[in-house]
Design a protein around this motif. Structure first.
Motif, PDB file in Angstrom:
ATOM      1  N   HIS A   1       0.815  -1.216   0.000  1.00 24.09           N
ATOM      2  CA  HIS A   1       0.000   0.000   0.000  1.00 24.09           C
ATOM      3  C   HIS A   1       0.851   1.270   0.000  1.00 24.09           C
ATOM      4  O   HIS A   1       0.308   2.382  -0.004  1.00 24.09           O
ATOM      5  CB  HIS A   1      -0.934   0.006   1.209  1.00 24.09           C
TER       6      HIS A   1
ATOM      7  N   THR B   1       3.018   4.300  -1.375  1.00 26.84           N
ATOM      8  CA  THR B   1       2.896   5.071  -2.608  1.00 26.84           C
ATOM      9  C   THR B   1       4.212   5.798  -2.904  1.00 26.84           C
ATOM     10  O   THR B   1       4.914   6.199  -1.983  1.00 26.84           O
ATOM     11  CB  THR B   1       1.758   6.104  -2.479  1.00 26.84           C
ATOM     12  N   PRO B   2       4.578   5.926  -4.170  1.00 24.60           N
ATOM     13  CA  PRO B   2       3.802   5.484  -5.337  1.00 24.60           C
ATOM     14  C   PRO B   2       3.996   4.006  -5.684  1.00 24.60           C
ATOM     15  O   PRO B   2       3.259   3.480  -6.508  1.00 24.60           O
ATOM     16  CB  PRO B   2       4.360   6.349  -6.466  1.00 24.60           C
TER      17      PRO B   2
END
Length: 386
Positions: A234, A236-237
């Motif tokens: 999860h 980012t990016p």
């Protein structure tokens, strides 16, 4: 001015950090995507940019100021490999399997082209052809039932298992569209209207060299087969590896995951399979399974998985699944029997490997569902007795 004999992900990251650039800025400077730079850095020593990018990195370094060069030299000196080939990590052979359904009427024309040759197979015609791959080798297996399975092999060297896991997730984002282009190239100039683009990548890792002791080696193989626990997907990016202390704890203490199934033989091999992939290490190479045995099983499993997925897709679209009669429900019944029934001369190692691979893939249930769907369609059309 320092000279880099061969740029890897480690040197690339060191140069970017020495330049005080973000991944975006560095990518724009080189004229590549952010994802490409992230893939280089996640791959560390195992990833070598293409020749034209090697030259571009040389140019960036040659134009850098003295302070940048000093920072680059200091960073690469700290991360230089030691004399032992495994002192800074482990070596693994990565096998990626990427299947796609292209339709049965298409495959005879493909197999007849120059460069293709028949591969021995017990129960289904299959032809193979070598395809270009920038960072390894690729073989396309074209099955008569209408499925193409791309098999990509890469030799990798990583410091941590988390780095391997991150490389896996990062490269998969590029593998699927790349595989789609390769399949379309095979089908050109007359692609099938029934062609379905690749949807996923299944991995197998064959451990070749490591610095893990007996107490950690089995845990390392288990983590290879289910690498999601070592990645923050999860972030980012792009996905990021977990902290080193998490990996050290999992290696020392292990982790409880019922979906991981062992198939090694004491004193001969270590093998683990999960829905995410397979990991294998030969303790006694002369007695262990050959890599070709593992590859052959996985290619067949992924071929049938893609075939059943195409039938499932038709059912979910509200259609009666239509497949060529020679590859109808009887074909799937035979495939189910061949995969789930031990052969007379099959060794215990083969049986354990096959059973672990099949059960974690979920293929047997899919074969039954697809067989039922095709039989119902045949019954409605009056081709079989009800």
């Amino acid at each position: 001015m320092p000279t880099v004999q061969a740029w890897t992900g480690c040197e690339t990251r060191a140069l970017r950090q020495a330049l005080r650039m973000s991944i975006r800025e560095f990518a724009e400077n080189l004229g590549v995507s952010e994802r490409t730079v992230s893939k280089w850095e996640a791959g560390r020593d195992a990833v070598h940019p293409r020749p034209e990018m090697q030259a571009a990195l040389d140019t960036v370094l040659s134009r850098a100021g003295s302070e940048v060069v000093d920072r680059f030299v200091a960073a690469t000196s700290r991360t230089a490999p030691q004399h032992s080939p495994v002192a800074t990590g482990f070596r693994v052979q990565s096998h990626k399997f990427i299947p796609a359904y292209v339709s049965a009427p298409t495959t005879p024309g493909l197999a007849a082209r120059d460069g293709f040759h028949r591969r021995p197979h017990e129960w289904l015609d299959v032809s193979i052809v070598e395809l270009p791959h920038a960072e390894g080798t690729c073989t396309a297996h074209v099955f008569a039932c209408g499925v193409v399975v791309l098999h990509v092999v890469q030799e990798l060297h990583f410091r941590t298992l988390a780095a391997l896991a991150t490389w896996r997730y990062t490269t998969y984002e590029e593998d699927v569209p790349w595989a789609a282009d390769q399949v379309m190239g095979l089908l050109s100039p007359t692609p099938s209207t029934d062609h379905v683009a690749p949807e996923y990548v299944l991995s197998m890792y064959v451990l070749q060299e490591s610095a893990w002791g007996d107490g950690e080696l089995e845990n390392a193989l288990r983590l290879m087969s289910l690498p999601s626990v070592l990645v923050n997907r999860h972030a980012t990016p792009y996905p990021e590896p977990v902290d080193d202390h998490v990996e050290r704890r999992l290696l020392a203490q292990g982790f409880d995951q019922p979906s991981v199934q062992p198939f090694g033989v004491h004193g001969v091999s270590l093998g683990y399979a999960s829905w995410a992939g397979v990991a294998y290490h030969a303790l006694s190479p002369e007695r262990a399974l050959r890599v070709d045995d593992l590859v052959s099983c996985e290619v067949d499993v992924q071929m049938l998985w893609a075939y059943c997925r195409h039938i499932q897709r038709q059912v979910e679209d509200g259609r009666d699944p239509a497949m060529p009669p020679e590859f109808g429900w009887r074909f799937l019944r035979a495939a189910h029997s061949r995969l789930t029934t031990a052969r007379a001369r099959e060794t215990a190692q083969h049986c354990m490997m096959r059973e672990a691979t099949l059960s974690t893939s979920g293929l047997p249930a899919r074969l039954v569902q697809a067989q039922t769907a095709l039989r119902e369609t045949a019954s409605l059309s009056g081709r079989v007795d009800t």
